[in-house]
Motif scaffolding. Structure first.
Motif, PDB file in Angstrom:
ATOM      1  N   LEU A 100      27.497  29.933 -30.510  1.00  0.00           N
ATOM      2  CA  LEU A 100      27.871  31.240 -31.048  1.00  0.00           C
ATOM      3  C   LEU A 100      28.952  31.892 -30.182  1.00  0.00           C
ATOM      4  O   LEU A 100      29.959  32.382 -30.703  1.00  0.00           O
ATOM      5  CB  LEU A 100      26.638  32.141 -31.133  1.00  0.00           C
ATOM      6  CG  LEU A 100      26.885  33.554 -31.621  1.00  0.00           C
ATOM      7  CD1 LEU A 100      27.230  33.544 -33.103  1.00  0.00           C
ATOM      8  CD2 LEU A 100      25.670  34.417 -31.350  1.00  0.00           C
ATOM      9  N   ILE A 101      28.771  31.875 -28.875  1.00  0.00           N
ATOM     10  CA  ILE A 101      29.764  32.446 -27.959  1.00  0.00           C
ATOM     11  C   ILE A 101      31.086  31.694 -28.077  1.00  0.00           C
ATOM     12  O   ILE A 101      32.168  32.298 -28.070  1.00  0.00           O
ATOM     13  CB  ILE A 101      29.240  32.407 -26.508  1.00  0.00           C
ATOM     14  CG1 ILE A 101      28.038  33.317 -26.356  1.00  0.00           C
ATOM     15  CG2 ILE A 101      30.327  32.779 -25.509  1.00  0.00           C
ATOM     16  CD1 ILE A 101      28.315  34.781 -26.554  1.00  0.00           C
TER      17      ILE A 101
ATOM     18  N   ILE B 219      23.704  22.808 -19.988  1.00  0.00           N
ATOM     19  CA  ILE B 219      22.900  23.013 -21.196  1.00  0.00           C
ATOM     20  C   ILE B 219      22.636  21.680 -21.878  1.00  0.00           C
ATOM     21  O   ILE B 219      21.523  21.414 -22.341  1.00  0.00           O
ATOM     22  CB  ILE B 219      23.578  24.027 -22.138  1.00  0.00           C
ATOM     23  CG1 ILE B 219      23.544  25.421 -21.521  1.00  0.00           C
ATOM     24  CG2 ILE B 219      22.912  24.036 -23.510  1.00  0.00           C
ATOM     25  CD1 ILE B 219      24.294  26.477 -22.294  1.00  0.00           C
TER      26      ILE B 219
ATOM     27  N   ASN C  71      32.331  30.144 -30.661  1.00  0.00           N
ATOM     28  CA  ASN C  71      33.005  30.519 -31.904  1.00  0.00           C
ATOM     29  C   ASN C  71      33.571  31.930 -31.845  1.00  0.00           C
ATOM     30  O   ASN C  71      34.658  32.182 -32.374  1.00  0.00           O
ATOM     31  CB  ASN C  71      32.047  30.373 -33.086  1.00  0.00           C
ATOM     32  CG  ASN C  71      31.875  28.930 -33.468  1.00  0.00           C
ATOM     33  OD1 ASN C  71      32.842  28.255 -33.764  1.00  0.00           O
ATOM     34  ND2 ASN C  71      30.647  28.456 -33.437  1.00  0.00           N
TER      35      ASN C  71
ATOM     36  N   ILE D 229      17.797  26.955 -27.874  1.00  0.00           N
ATOM     37  CA  ILE D 229      18.254  28.329 -28.064  1.00  0.00           C
ATOM     38  C   ILE D 229      19.504  28.574 -27.237  1.00  0.00           C
ATOM     39  O   ILE D 229      20.470  29.201 -27.702  1.00  0.00           O
ATOM     40  CB  ILE D 229      17.132  29.328 -27.710  1.00  0.00           C
ATOM     41  CG1 ILE D 229      16.012  29.230 -28.742  1.00  0.00           C
ATOM     42  CG2 ILE D 229      17.662  30.747 -27.615  1.00  0.00           C
ATOM     43  CD1 ILE D 229      14.776  30.002 -28.392  1.00  0.00           C
ATOM     44  N   LEU D 230      19.521  28.066 -25.995  1.00  0.00           N
ATOM     45  CA  LEU D 230      20.713  28.200 -25.156  1.00  0.00           C
ATOM     46  C   LEU D 230      21.911  27.482 -25.771  1.00  0.00           C
ATOM     47  O   LEU D 230      23.032  27.991 -25.733  1.00  0.00           O
ATOM     48  CB  LEU D 230      20.437  27.653 -23.754  1.00  0.00           C
ATOM     49  CG  LEU D 230      19.533  28.490 -22.862  1.00  0.00           C
ATOM     50  CD1 LEU D 230      19.224  27.730 -21.577  1.00  0.00           C
ATOM     51  CD2 LEU D 230      20.164  29.823 -22.568  1.00  0.00           C
TER      52      LEU D 230
ATOM     53  N   THR E 121      13.645  26.562 -25.447  1.00  0.00           N
ATOM     54  CA  THR E 121      14.651  27.328 -24.713  1.00  0.00           C
ATOM     55  C   THR E 121      15.987  26.595 -24.597  1.00  0.00           C
ATOM     56  O   THR E 121      17.038  27.215 -24.801  1.00  0.00           O
ATOM     57  CB  THR E 121      14.108  27.697 -23.323  1.00  0.00           C
ATOM     58  OG1 THR E 121      12.888  28.410 -23.483  1.00  0.00           O
ATOM     59  CG2 THR E 121      15.089  28.564 -22.565  1.00  0.00           C
TER      60      THR E 121
ATOM     61  N   ALA F 261      22.416  26.888 -28.981  1.00  0.00           N
ATOM     62  CA  ALA F 261      22.860  27.669 -30.139  1.00  0.00           C
ATOM     63  C   ALA F 261      23.613  28.920 -29.701  1.00  0.00           C
ATOM     64  O   ALA F 261      24.632  29.288 -30.308  1.00  0.00           O
ATOM     65  CB  ALA F 261      21.660  28.051 -31.001  1.00  0.00           C
ATOM     66  N   PHE F 262      23.144  29.566 -28.645  1.00  0.00           N
ATOM     67  CA  PHE F 262      23.836  30.744 -28.118  1.00  0.00           C
ATOM     68  C   PHE F 262      25.205  30.354 -27.572  1.00  0.00           C
ATOM     69  O   PHE F 262      26.186  31.070 -27.765  1.00  0.00           O
ATOM     70  CB  PHE F 262      22.976  31.397 -27.029  1.00  0.00           C
ATOM     71  CG  PHE F 262      23.517  32.692 -26.530  1.00  0.00           C
ATOM     72  CD1 PHE F 262      23.619  33.788 -27.362  1.00  0.00           C
ATOM     73  CD2 PHE F 262      23.928  32.822 -25.217  1.00  0.00           C
ATOM     74  CE1 PHE F 262      24.127  34.991 -26.905  1.00  0.00           C
ATOM     75  CE2 PHE F 262      24.433  34.013 -24.742  1.00  0.00           C
ATOM     76  CZ  PHE F 262      24.526  35.097 -25.597  1.00  0.00           C
ATOM     77  N   TRP F 263      25.308  29.196 -26.909  1.00  0.00           N
ATOM     78  CA  TRP F 263      26.596  28.690 -26.415  1.00  0.00           C
ATOM     79  C   TRP F 263      27.554  28.471 -27.584  1.00  0.00           C
ATOM     80  O   TRP F 263      28.725  28.825 -27.498  1.00  0.00           O
ATOM     81  CB  TRP F 263      26.376  27.387 -25.650  1.00  0.00           C
ATOM     82  CG  TRP F 263      27.623  26.799 -25.097  1.00  0.00           C
ATOM     83  CD1 TRP F 263      28.147  26.998 -23.860  1.00  0.00           C
ATOM     84  CD2 TRP F 263      28.510  25.889 -25.765  1.00  0.00           C
ATOM     85  NE1 TRP F 263      29.304  26.285 -23.718  1.00  0.00           N
ATOM     86  CE2 TRP F 263      29.554  25.592 -24.863  1.00  0.00           C
ATOM     87  CE3 TRP F 263      28.534  25.303 -27.018  1.00  0.00           C
ATOM     88  CZ2 TRP F 263      30.598  24.738 -25.200  1.00  0.00           C
ATOM     89  CZ3 TRP F 263      29.567  24.457 -27.355  1.00  0.00           C
ATOM     90  CH2 TRP F 263      30.579  24.187 -26.453  1.00  0.00           C
TER      91      TRP F 263
END
Length: 82
Positions: free
Chosen positions: A13-14, A41, A16, A6-7, A3, A9-11
């Motif tokens: 993505l957001i 994170i 960028n 994943i957080l 988790t 990677a999501f950070w």
């Protein structure tokens, strides 16, 4: 994948996506929000996977938010050289 990763990677993505959007204040408001969300994170990743992976995630975040890091370095240098 855990988790915290994943957080992270999501950070990324957001971050960028936010970098591609137009901004009147040169993305500083976005940078402050990303820093406030990114520090916990990085802590989670470090706690779950150890300091080396935590440092890798921190360096990745610093590469995305390079201007706040550059200004922080300049501010520290100015304070220490007085």
């Amino acid at each position: 994948m855990s988790t915290p990763l994943i957080l992270a990677a999501f950070w990324a993505l957001i971050a960028n996506v936010l970098a591609m959007t137009p901004s009147r204040d040169h993305h500083w408001r976005n940078a402050y929000i990303l820093i406030a969300v990114g520090i916990p994170i990085v802590g989670l990743v470090t706690w779950a996977h150890g300091p080396w992976i935590g440092m890798l995630v921190m360096v990745a975040g610093m590469s995305v938010l390079r201007w706040p890091v550059i200004y922080l370095g300049r501010w520290i240098r100015r304070i220490t050289l007085r």
